[in-house]
Design a protein around this motif. Structure first.
Motif, PDB file in Angstrom:
ATOM      1  N   ASP A 245      11.494   0.029  -3.479  1.00 27.62           N
ATOM      2  CA  ASP A 245      11.433  -1.430  -3.633  1.00 27.62           C
ATOM      3  C   ASP A 245      10.484  -2.012  -2.600  1.00 27.62           C
ATOM      4  N   CYS A 246       9.544  -2.842  -3.064  1.00 27.51           N
ATOM      5  CA  CYS A 246       8.545  -3.472  -2.196  1.00 27.51           C
ATOM      6  C   CYS A 246       8.882  -4.947  -2.023  1.00 27.51           C
ATOM      7  N   PRO A 247       8.610  -5.527  -0.850  1.00 31.78           N
ATOM      8  CA  PRO A 247       8.814  -6.976  -0.694  1.00 31.78           C
ATOM      9  C   PRO A 247       7.940  -7.754  -1.665  1.00 31.78           C
ATOM     10  N   GLY A 248       8.420  -8.933  -2.056  1.00 27.33           N
ATOM     11  CA  GLY A 248       7.664  -9.759  -2.981  1.00 27.33           C
ATOM     12  C   GLY A 248       6.392 -10.295  -2.355  1.00 27.33           C
ATOM     13  N   LEU A 249       5.309 -10.277  -3.123  1.00 24.25           N
ATOM     14  CA  LEU A 249       4.013 -10.755  -2.654  1.00 24.25           C
ATOM     15  C   LEU A 249       3.510 -11.853  -3.571  1.00 24.25           C
TER      16      LEU A 249
ATOM     17  N   PHE B 112       9.926  -2.288   2.560  1.00 24.75           N
ATOM     18  CA  PHE B 112      10.147  -1.475   1.362  1.00 24.75           C
ATOM     19  C   PHE B 112      11.269  -0.481   1.641  1.00 24.75           C
ATOM     20  N   GLN B 113      12.041  -0.172   0.591  1.00 25.27           N
ATOM     21  CA  GLN B 113      13.202   0.698   0.707  1.00 25.27           C
ATOM     22  C   GLN B 113      13.096   1.803  -0.331  1.00 25.27           C
ATOM     23  N   THR B 114      13.542   2.993   0.022  1.00 21.25           N
ATOM     24  CA  THR B 114      13.613   4.111  -0.911  1.00 21.25           C
ATOM     25  C   THR B 114      15.073   4.390  -1.204  1.00 21.25           C
ATOM     26  N   LEU B 115      15.414   4.396  -2.479  1.00 20.44           N
ATOM     27  CA  LEU B 115      16.801   4.577  -2.920  1.00 20.44           C
ATOM     28  C   LEU B 115      16.856   5.774  -3.863  1.00 20.44           C
TER      29      LEU B 115
ATOM     30  N   TRP C 113       0.828  -1.201   0.000  1.00 22.77           N
ATOM     31  CA  TRP C 113       0.000   0.000   0.000  1.00 22.77           C
ATOM     32  C   TRP C 113       0.866   1.258   0.000  1.00 22.77           C
ATOM     33  N   ARG C 114       1.901   1.277   0.820  1.00 19.11           N
ATOM     34  CA  ARG C 114       2.769   2.460   0.902  1.00 19.11           C
ATOM     35  C   ARG C 114       3.500   2.701  -0.402  1.00 19.11           C
ATOM     36  N   VAL C 115       3.968   1.615  -1.020  1.00 19.88           N
ATOM     37  CA  VAL C 115       4.724   1.771  -2.264  1.00 19.88           C
ATOM     38  C   VAL C 115       3.811   2.269  -3.386  1.00 19.88           C
ATOM     39  N   VAL C 116       2.608   1.721  -3.489  1.00 18.31           N
ATOM     40  CA  VAL C 116       1.686   2.147  -4.548  1.00 18.31           C
ATOM     41  C   VAL C 116       1.289   3.613  -4.360  1.00 18.31           C
ATOM     42  N   GLU C 117       1.081   4.037  -3.126  1.00 18.58           N
ATOM     43  CA  GLU C 117       0.675   5.426  -2.880  1.00 18.58           C
ATOM     44  C   GLU C 117       1.809   6.407  -3.146  1.00 18.58           C
ATOM     45  N   ARG C 118       3.039   6.034  -2.837  1.00 20.36           N
ATOM     46  CA  ARG C 118       4.155   6.957  -3.008  1.00 20.36           C
ATOM     47  C   ARG C 118       4.633   7.052  -4.446  1.00 20.36           C
ATOM     48  N   SER C 119       4.424   6.008  -5.230  1.00 21.70           N
ATOM     49  CA  SER C 119       5.021   5.942  -6.564  1.00 21.70           C
ATOM     50  C   SER C 119       4.192   6.712  -7.574  1.00 21.70           C
ATOM     51  N   ASP C 120       4.910   7.345  -8.497  1.00 19.34           N
ATOM     52  CA  ASP C 120       4.268   7.967  -9.658  1.00 19.34           C
ATOM     53  C   ASP C 120       4.111   6.949 -10.780  1.00 19.34           C
TER      54      ASP C 120
END
Length: 567
Positions: free
Chosen positions: A339-343, A326-329, A163-170
């Motif tokens: 990067d999001c953990p694999g689901l 998840f990591q922000t680089l 959820w965090r990765v989808v919301e933050r990503s463009d």
């Protein structure tokens, strides 16, 4: 330093050591009370604690939704009465209809609406409630006998990372394996991204594309363009080799822009341009963009991130689920990767054994190794397996199709015999062999790939043409020859004494249908010669005294037949 000083120093060290142990225990208890456990992917619920926790959460949710519920009886016979009388084909057709009917229910969990004014407890309760509703909808699908739901991620904390990765990503990048892109694609995740932001787009990063032949890559490019899917062919292995100054296995540059493998710089430029276009449509200006990476475990997300960053920032291993958070680089001032953990997304189209063979589920958790190896044997041609492992597989039986895939037992036993894998019981160590074969299959040592829907390989088309020719008349001529040979063989050995004078091929017309059908199946059996029992005395209706008849040949052989003397 005196003896007393030494003993005092020892006591001080021991006291300090005990104090550190006590502090660590207290800190561990605090973290446990705050539920700050290590994030771990959960696809199967086997632990009794997990089962009890799941039951408690279901009861709490049901009690909240139905405060005045009463006990109801469940009819367990209505669903099983119809499935027992269905054939395999009918069950498969029913399963396809049910999958199409419940396709909308097979979705990823949505994060409930939230704002900055909510407290942590309120936000946590809303997310848990929404997740339980999603789990309950999938549980209803699992109760349907016509549907087979594969293992999926059951840990809420893992979905929170998504959820965090989808919301933050463009721009959302879904990493898939090039050998079977549709297996690793989740269309509902793309729909969820558009629900959050209508301008948000999803790019399909087809990793490990160096394992595909150029014609196969061209077919997948045509399929992606036909269905309006944004895609890029990529190989993290090739990009890493070039970054380290090693020789790349395949050339990256290509004249065809649709099928070429992107290099590291080309991919970064493409990602940034796609993300900037999205931000411009949303705000009109572009200062900084964020690109998020999602996908199944073990598809190469961590390897891709390391290749794009230019250094090892995330752990890489063949075991699924290495990335825990998840990591922000930060790549540049204008580009950030997330990067999001694999689901493991819920699916209807695959089985558990296919997920193990594809690397989605860990190999070391495999309990039935033959079923997973059979997936490999069905997808990799027989001659490829023999060439890679330098083994000889048993040939099909005469009554089996010549092009049938090898059985898992045949492959495992041949592999164990060539490698000397023997268990403590003295039998072939099939478990060890299965793990090695599956590892080679995942790593690409055993070459394989899937074609787009509607496409067939040339070898399969040739086999089908041969089968059509045999069905149209070629097989009948061959069958006639085999039957004639069998009849000639039988008459030569005296097995068809009553059919003397009958032309070969005519005897089948004289036999009844059952006899002719049984005769067709005698070609793989060794004909048995009848024993001569003419010496036995038969009951001819006399007093039982044996009668002996002697035949004498004439002494002088004349032109005509001699007399026969009977005594």
């Amino acid at each position: 330093m005196g003896k007393s000083d030494k003993s005092a120093l020892g006591r001080a060290l021991v006291k300090h050591h005990n104090h550190m142990i006590q502090e660590s225990k207290e800190k561990g208890q605090v973290y446990y009370k705050q539920h700050k456990k290590v994030l771990e992917s959960i696809t199967d619920v086997n632990d009794i604690d997990a089962v009890i926790q799941q039951a408690d959460e279901a009861v709490r949710l049901f009690s909240a939704d139905n405060p005045t519920a009463v006990n109801t009886l469940i009819d367990l016979e209505s669903s099983s009465s119809t499935s027992e009388i269905l054939t395999t084909e009918q069950r498969r057709e029913l399963q396809l209809k049910e999958e199409a009917l419940h396709a909308s229910s097979l979705s990823v969990p949505r994060r409930p609406a939230w704002n900055a004014k909510m407290s942590v407890e309120e936000l946590d309760a809303n997310e848990r409630r929404a997740f339980l509703v999603w789990r309950r909808s999938l549980a209803r699908l699992e109760e349907n006998d016509s549907l087979v739901l594969t293992p999926f991620e059951k840990n809420l904390d893992i979905w929170r990372q998504l959820w965090r990765v989808v919301e933050r990503s463009d721009l959302l990048v879904m990493v898939v394996d090039a050998r079977d892109p549709l297996f690793y694609r989740c269309p509902d995740l793309e729909a969820y991204a558009r629900e959050i932001d209508e301008h948000k787009r999803t790019l399909l990063l087809i990793n490990k594309a160096d394992l595909l032949p150029n014609p196969v890559r061209q077919k997948w490019a045509e399929y992606m363009k036909l269905h309006d899917i944004l895609y890029v062919f990529w190989s993290a292995k090739v990009a890493t080799a070039e970054l380290e100054g090693k020789k790349a296995p395949v050339p990256v540059s290509s004249s065809d822009t649709d099928t070429k493998l992107y290099s590291r710089d080309e991919l970064l430029s493409r990602l940034q341009s796609e993300a900037e276009e999205i931000v411009e449509m949303r705000t009109g200006t572009t200062e900084h963009v964020t690109v998020g990476f999602v996908g199944y475990p073990n598809v190469g997300k961590s390897s891709t991130i390391n290749a794009l960053v230019g250094a090892k920032r995330t752990g890489v291993t063949s075991t699924p689920g290495k990335t825990k958070h998840f990591q922000t680089l930060i790549i540049t001032e204008k580009l950030t990767l997330c990067d999001c953990p694999g689901l493991v997304f819920p699916s209807f189209t695959s089985s558990r054994y296919e997920m193990i063979a594809s690397g989605v589920l860990p190999i070391h958790r495999m309990t039935e190794h033959r079923e997973a190896v059979q997936v490999v044997a069905d997808r990799v041609p027989r001659h490829v397996i023999q060439a890679v492992y330098n083994i000889t597989l048993p040939k099909p039986k005469p009554y089996e199709p010549e092009n049938r895939p090898p059985l898992a037992a045949e492959l495992l036993r041949s592999y164990c015999a060539s490698r000397g894998y023997v268990a403590s019981s003295g039998l072939p160590d099939e478990t060890k062999a299965a793990r090695q074969i599956l590892k080679d299959y995942i790593d690409g040592k055993l070459p394989h790939y899937q074609l787009p829907p509607g496409e067939k390989e040339e070898e399969e088309e040739n086999v089908e043409k041969v089968d059509e020719r045999s069905e149209s008349g070629g097989g009948e001529g061959r069958l006639e020859e085999v039957m004639d040979d069998l009849e000639n063989f039988d008459m030569t050995n005296g097995l068809l004494g009553s059919s003397k004078g009958v032309v070969p091929g005519e005897r089948r017309k004289l036999l009844p249908p059952a006899a002719s059908a049984s005769h067709k199946h005698q070609h793989h059996k060794k004909p048995q010669r009848k024993k001569d029992r003419g010496w036995r005395v038969k009951d001819d209706g006399t007093d039982g005294t044996p009668v002996v008849r002697v035949y004498q040949k004439p002494v002088n052989a004349g032109p005509g037949p001699g007399p026969v003397v009977t005594t």
